[in-house]
Structure formats: structure tokens, C-alpha cells
Scaffold this motif. Structure first.
Motif, PDB file in Angstrom:
ATOM      1  N   MET A   1       0.717  -1.316  -0.128  1.00  0.00           N
ATOM      2  CA  MET A   1       0.072   0.031  -0.112  1.00  0.00           C
ATOM      3  C   MET A   1       1.006   1.235  -0.027  1.00  0.00           C
ATOM      4  O   MET A   1       2.043   1.201   0.758  1.00  0.00           O
ATOM      5  N   ALA A   2       0.407   2.195  -0.545  1.00  0.00           N
ATOM      6  CA  ALA A   2       1.221   3.455  -0.766  1.00  0.00           C
ATOM      7  C   ALA A   2       1.732   4.175   0.523  1.00  0.00           C
ATOM      8  O   ALA A   2       2.652   4.674   0.640  1.00  0.00           O
ATOM      9  N   ILE A   3       0.725   4.231   1.356  1.00  0.00           N
ATOM     10  CA  ILE A   3       0.840   4.964   2.475  1.00  0.00           C
ATOM     11  C   ILE A   3       2.143   4.350   3.579  1.00  0.00           C
ATOM     12  O   ILE A   3       2.788   4.931   4.125  1.00  0.00           O
ATOM     13  N   LYS A   4       2.126   2.861   3.294  1.00  0.00           N
ATOM     14  CA  LYS A   4       3.266   2.319   3.928  1.00  0.00           C
ATOM     15  C   LYS A   4       4.521   2.393   3.553  1.00  0.00           C
ATOM     16  O   LYS A   4       5.667   2.616   4.189  1.00  0.00           O
ATOM     17  N   ARG A   5       4.649   2.785   1.973  1.00  0.00           N
ATOM     18  CA  ARG A   5       5.760   3.120   1.379  1.00  0.00           C
ATOM     19  C   ARG A   5       6.306   4.510   1.919  1.00  0.00           C
ATOM     20  O   ARG A   5       7.440   4.911   2.172  1.00  0.00           O
ATOM     21  N   LEU A   6       5.304   5.332   1.857  1.00  0.00           N
ATOM     22  CA  LEU A   6       5.591   6.872   2.501  1.00  0.00           C
ATOM     23  C   LEU A   6       6.191   6.749   3.801  1.00  0.00           C
ATOM     24  O   LEU A   6       7.041   7.402   4.188  1.00  0.00           O
ATOM     25  N   GLN A   7       5.337   6.062   4.720  1.00  0.00           N
ATOM     26  CA  GLN A   7       5.853   5.759   6.044  1.00  0.00           C
ATOM     27  C   GLN A   7       7.163   5.298   6.200  1.00  0.00           C
ATOM     28  O   GLN A   7       7.926   5.660   7.210  1.00  0.00           O
ATOM     29  N   ASP A   8       7.538   4.433   5.486  1.00  0.00           N
ATOM     30  CA  ASP A   8       8.866   3.720   5.401  1.00  0.00           C
ATOM     31  C   ASP A   8       9.913   4.453   5.224  1.00  0.00           C
ATOM     32  O   ASP A   8      11.251   4.309   5.320  1.00  0.00           O
ATOM     33  N   ASN A   9       9.628   5.455   4.366  1.00  0.00           N
ATOM     34  CA  ASN A   9      10.550   6.711   3.933  1.00  0.00           C
ATOM     35  C   ASN A   9      10.441   7.783   4.825  1.00  0.00           C
ATOM     36  O   ASN A   9      10.836   9.114   4.453  1.00  0.00           O
ATOM     37  N   ASP A  10      10.034   7.788   6.040  1.00  0.00           N
ATOM     38  CA  ASP A  10       9.862   8.793   7.023  1.00  0.00           C
ATOM     39  C   ASP A  10       8.964  10.019   6.670  1.00  0.00           C
ATOM     40  O   ASP A  10       9.228  11.242   7.003  1.00  0.00           O
ATOM     41  N   ILE A  11       8.021   9.788   5.775  1.00  0.00           N
ATOM     42  CA  ILE A  11       7.110  10.802   5.154  1.00  0.00           C
ATOM     43  C   ILE A  11       6.030  11.018   6.136  1.00  0.00           C
ATOM     44  O   ILE A  11       5.360   9.990   6.369  1.00  0.00           O
ATOM     45  N   ARG A  12       5.728  12.129   6.720  1.00  0.00           N
ATOM     46  CA  ARG A  12       4.493  12.269   7.540  1.00  0.00           C
ATOM     47  C   ARG A  12       3.261  11.950   6.948  1.00  0.00           C
ATOM     48  O   ARG A  12       3.187  12.320   5.841  1.00  0.00           O
ATOM     49  N   THR A  13       2.407  11.040   7.590  1.00  0.00           N
ATOM     50  CA  THR A  13       1.113  10.651   7.245  1.00  0.00           C
ATOM     51  C   THR A  13      -0.019  10.804   8.000  1.00  0.00           C
ATOM     52  O   THR A  13       0.109  10.905   9.385  1.00  0.00           O
ATOM     53  N   PHE A  14      -1.162  10.941   7.521  1.00  0.00           N
ATOM     54  CA  PHE A  14      -2.428  11.347   8.247  1.00  0.00           C
ATOM     55  C   PHE A  14      -3.454  10.424   7.735  1.00  0.00           C
ATOM     56  O   PHE A  14      -3.450  10.169   6.414  1.00  0.00           O
ATOM     57  N   ARG A  15      -4.581  10.232   8.411  1.00  0.00           N
ATOM     58  CA  ARG A  15      -5.541   9.426   7.880  1.00  0.00           C
ATOM     59  C   ARG A  15      -6.887  10.053   8.028  1.00  0.00           C
ATOM     60  O   ARG A  15      -7.208  10.741   8.914  1.00  0.00           O
ATOM     61  N   ILE A  16      -7.742  10.302   7.091  1.00  0.00           N
ATOM     62  CA  ILE A  16      -9.194  10.733   7.421  1.00  0.00           C
ATOM     63  C   ILE A  16     -10.168   9.634   6.692  1.00  0.00           C
ATOM     64  O   ILE A  16     -10.018   9.215   5.806  1.00  0.00           O
ATOM     65  N   ALA A  17     -11.008   9.186   7.625  1.00  0.00           N
ATOM     66  CA  ALA A  17     -11.965   8.133   7.322  1.00  0.00           C
ATOM     67  C   ALA A  17     -13.415   9.210   7.587  1.00  0.00           C
ATOM     68  O   ALA A  17     -13.834   9.106   8.698  1.00  0.00           O
ATOM     69  N   CYS A  18     -13.960   9.714   6.561  1.00  0.00           N
ATOM     70  CA  CYS A  18     -15.231  10.210   6.454  1.00  0.00           C
ATOM     71  C   CYS A  18     -15.927  10.082   5.248  1.00  0.00           C
ATOM     72  O   CYS A  18     -15.129  10.428   4.193  1.00  0.00           O
ATOM     73  N   PRO A  19     -16.922   9.954   4.973  1.00  0.00           N
ATOM     74  CA  PRO A  19     -17.938   9.572   6.122  1.00  0.00           C
ATOM     75  C   PRO A  19     -18.020   8.155   6.431  1.00  0.00           C
ATOM     76  O   PRO A  19     -17.807   7.286   5.499  1.00  0.00           O
ATOM     77  N   ILE A  20     -17.924   7.685   7.672  1.00  0.00           N
ATOM     78  CA  ILE A  20     -18.117   6.636   7.925  1.00  0.00           C
ATOM     79  C   ILE A  20     -19.758   6.193   8.167  1.00  0.00           C
ATOM     80  O   ILE A  20     -20.311   6.828   9.027  1.00  0.00           O
ATOM     81  N   LEU A  21     -20.251   5.409   7.078  1.00  0.00           N
ATOM     82  CA  LEU A  21     -21.698   5.127   7.124  1.00  0.00           C
ATOM     83  C   LEU A  21     -22.023   4.118   8.352  1.00  0.00           C
ATOM     84  O   LEU A  21     -21.292   3.502   8.908  1.00  0.00           O
ATOM     85  N   HIS A  22     -23.159   4.446   8.967  1.00  0.00           N
ATOM     86  CA  HIS A  22     -23.662   3.738  10.094  1.00  0.00           C
ATOM     87  C   HIS A  22     -23.741   2.243  10.146  1.00  0.00           C
ATOM     88  O   HIS A  22     -23.626   1.532  11.138  1.00  0.00           O
ATOM     89  N   TRP A  23     -23.738   1.584   9.048  1.00  0.00           N
ATOM     90  CA  TRP A  23     -23.633   0.024   8.969  1.00  0.00           C
ATOM     91  C   TRP A  23     -22.161  -0.482   8.896  1.00  0.00           C
ATOM     92  O   TRP A  23     -21.862  -1.557   8.920  1.00  0.00           O
ATOM     93  N   PHE A  24     -21.151   0.378   8.879  1.00  0.00           N
ATOM     94  CA  PHE A  24     -19.805   0.262   8.819  1.00  0.00           C
ATOM     95  C   PHE A  24     -19.165   0.640  10.013  1.00  0.00           C
ATOM     96  O   PHE A  24     -18.035   0.865  10.015  1.00  0.00           O
ATOM     97  N   GLU A  25     -19.687   0.476  11.285  1.00  0.00           N
ATOM     98  CA  GLU A  25     -19.201   0.984  12.314  1.00  0.00           C
ATOM     99  C   GLU A  25     -18.895  -0.392  13.356  1.00  0.00           C
ATOM    100  O   GLU A  25     -18.463  -0.238  14.460  1.00  0.00           O
ATOM    101  N   GLY A  26     -19.035  -1.593  12.574  1.00  0.00           N
ATOM    102  CA  GLY A  26     -18.783  -2.774  13.532  1.00  0.00           C
ATOM    103  C   GLY A  26     -17.292  -2.760  13.707  1.00  0.00           C
ATOM    104  O   GLY A  26     -16.461  -2.271  13.163  1.00  0.00           O
ATOM    105  N   LYS A  27     -17.077  -3.614  14.990  1.00  0.00           N
ATOM    106  CA  LYS A  27     -15.538  -3.687  15.236  1.00  0.00           C
ATOM    107  C   LYS A  27     -14.587  -4.290  14.361  1.00  0.00           C
ATOM    108  O   LYS A  27     -13.511  -3.454  14.079  1.00  0.00           O
ATOM    109  N   GLU A  28     -14.958  -5.228  13.588  1.00  0.00           N
ATOM    110  CA  GLU A  28     -14.303  -5.803  12.531  1.00  0.00           C
ATOM    111  C   GLU A  28     -14.019  -4.871  11.058  1.00  0.00           C
ATOM    112  O   GLU A  28     -12.799  -4.841  10.839  1.00  0.00           O
TER     113      GLU A  28
END
Length: 136
Positions: A1-28
């Protein structure tokens, strides 16, 4: 995944998950989504429940699954149901980041207009909740 390559090269990363719909809120589902972003190396994680009160019917019309359509309609037309969903998601967001060893900045965007004082007080106790409505 691209974000892991960025992180492995010490590039600051952020994550935004929105919107999370109500049926996608389960633990798994939440854990799987969050793990994909390698949370131990994220600087900040953002999450937001679905709250587009003006355009939700457009989204509704896009679903083929009647169960999801009915659930979305219920959450978007009943403020109590929306509040319960938003609080469950805020707790899941905080708990999942904690479980996965996240040490960065946690942000959960919550538009609290229409929530009861009790619900707002519950939300205040959840790590990372940031209220978005204009205060009176």
C-alpha cells in the motif's frame, strides 16, 4: 500500500475516514480499515459520521440494498438514532486506535446540534471528539 511506502521513507502521514456510514461501524470493519493505514506510524487520524442533512436522499437513491436504504433513512430522519450512531462510532474510533497502538492525534468531528445535553456530555468523555456546531 502506498501509505506504508511513504511511512517507510519517513514521510509524515495522516488518515481521514469520513464519512463512516452507520452500518460500517462494527468492530471488525473499523479495525480492518484502520489497520490498512498502519496506525502506529500515523501522525493524526480523523473520523466523521455521515451527517449531510441536505443531500442524504441522493446517497439513499444510490443503494441497491433495501436494508441499507432503510437504515440510512432511519438514521437521517430520527435525530435520536443519528446521535446514538455518532456516539457508537466515536467510541469505536477511540477504542480501535487505542487497541492498535496509535500514539498520534485523534480527531472525531461531531456536529452536536440536535443532540441532548446527556449525549453531548457522553461525547465529551470520548478521547478526540471535536464539536463542530456553533455554540450558542
Amino acid at each position: 500500500m502506498a501509505i506504508k511506502r511513504l511511512q517507510d521513507n519517513d514521510i509524515r502521514t495522516f488518515r481521514i475516514a469520513c464519512p463512516i456510514l452507520h452500518w460500517f461501524e462494527g468492530k471488525e470493519e473499523i479495525e480492518e480499515l484502520y489497520e490498512a493505514f498502519n496506525p502506529q506510524k500515523l501522525e493524526a487520524a480523523w473520523c466523521e459520521p455521515y451527517n449531510d442533512r441536505a443531500n442524504w436522499k441522493i446517497l439513499l437513491n444510490g443503494f441497491q440494498n433495501e436494508k441499507y436504504k432503510k437504515a440510512l433513512e432511519n438514521v437521517m430522519t430520527d435525530k435520536r438514532e443519528w446521535s446514538k450512531y455518532a456516539l457508537r462510532l466515536a467510541r469505536r474510533h477511540a477504542d480501535t486506535l487505542n487497541k492498535l497502538g496509535f500514539k498520534g492525534e485523534s480527531n472525531f468531528l461531531l456536529y452536536e446540534s440536535g443532540m441532548t445535553a446527556d449525549e453531548i456530555n457522553k461525547a465529551k468523555k470520548i478521547l478526540g471528539v471535536n464539536f463542530q456546531s456553533e455554540q450558542e
